[in-house]
Design a protein around this motif. Structure first.
Motif, PDB file in Angstrom:
ATOM      1  N   ALA A 125      -3.506   4.259   0.620  1.00 29.33           N
ATOM      2  CA  ALA A 125      -4.357   3.931  -0.531  1.00 29.33           C
ATOM      3  C   ALA A 125      -5.191   5.127  -0.958  1.00 29.33           C
ATOM      4  O   ALA A 125      -5.449   5.324  -2.152  1.00 29.33           O
ATOM      5  N   GLU A 170       0.830  -1.204   0.000  1.00 26.06           N
ATOM      6  CA  GLU A 170       0.000   0.000   0.000  1.00 26.06           C
ATOM      7  C   GLU A 170       0.868   1.259   0.000  1.00 26.06           C
ATOM      8  O   GLU A 170       0.597   2.212  -0.722  1.00 26.06           O
ATOM      9  N   ALA A 182      -7.752  -1.797   0.851  1.00 25.49           N
ATOM     10  CA  ALA A 182      -6.923  -0.776   0.213  1.00 25.49           C
ATOM     11  C   ALA A 182      -7.435  -0.444  -1.183  1.00 25.49           C
ATOM     12  O   ALA A 182      -7.517   0.729  -1.556  1.00 25.49           O
TER      13      ALA A 182
END
Length: 147
Positions: free
Chosen positions: A61, A10, A116
């Protein structure tokens, strides 16, 4: 206080999406003595919007979604902008991106179980919506847009 931990993937995605905006701004900035000024003009507003999402304490994210949309918007704007005065339309449309990304980031922040990909996609969608609405307003008032 419970600290949320994010995966390396992420964080890497956020870094790459922010880097894509820097790359687009670098690529479209003319070389020579005006490079730095043009680069700052193209990328500093994006940095401001990303800072806004960071102030909201968004996860990586969320920053990825907003950064990717703004990099794509900068590339698209460059492809259909005929002259230098039209670049004011780029600046005038970015408040919509800021509002859209802030609304999306605040909405996602309240949902702890969001994945995410869902968080990034939701913020990307809200950023596109805000950007599109603002661009429509700019094109219908202060700028002639020939699509």
């Amino acid at each position: 206080m419970d600290v949320m931990r994010f995966s390396i993937n992420e964080k890497t995605a956020a870094f790459l999406c922010v880097l894509s905006g820097i790359t687009v701004a670098t690529t479209i900035s003319p070389s020579g003595e005006y490079f730095l000024g043009n680069f700052i003009y193209f990328w500093l507003p994006q940095l401001g919007i990303l800072a806004l999402t960071a102030i909201i304490h968004s996860r990586p994210a969320v920053i990825s979604g907003a950064a990717l949309v703004m990099a794509l918007y900068l590339a698209a704007f460059n492809s259909w902008t005929p002259d230098s005065m039209a670049w004011l339309g780029y600046l005038f449309s970015l408040p919509g991106a800021a509002i859209g990304s802030a609304i999306g980031a605040a909405n996602i922040k309240n949902r702890a179980t969001t994945t995410a990909i869902h968080a990034g996609s939701a913020v990307a969608a809200s950023t596109i919506i805000g950007l599109s609405i603002n661009q429509l307003l700019v094109c219908s008032t202060v700028m002639h847009c020939a699509f």
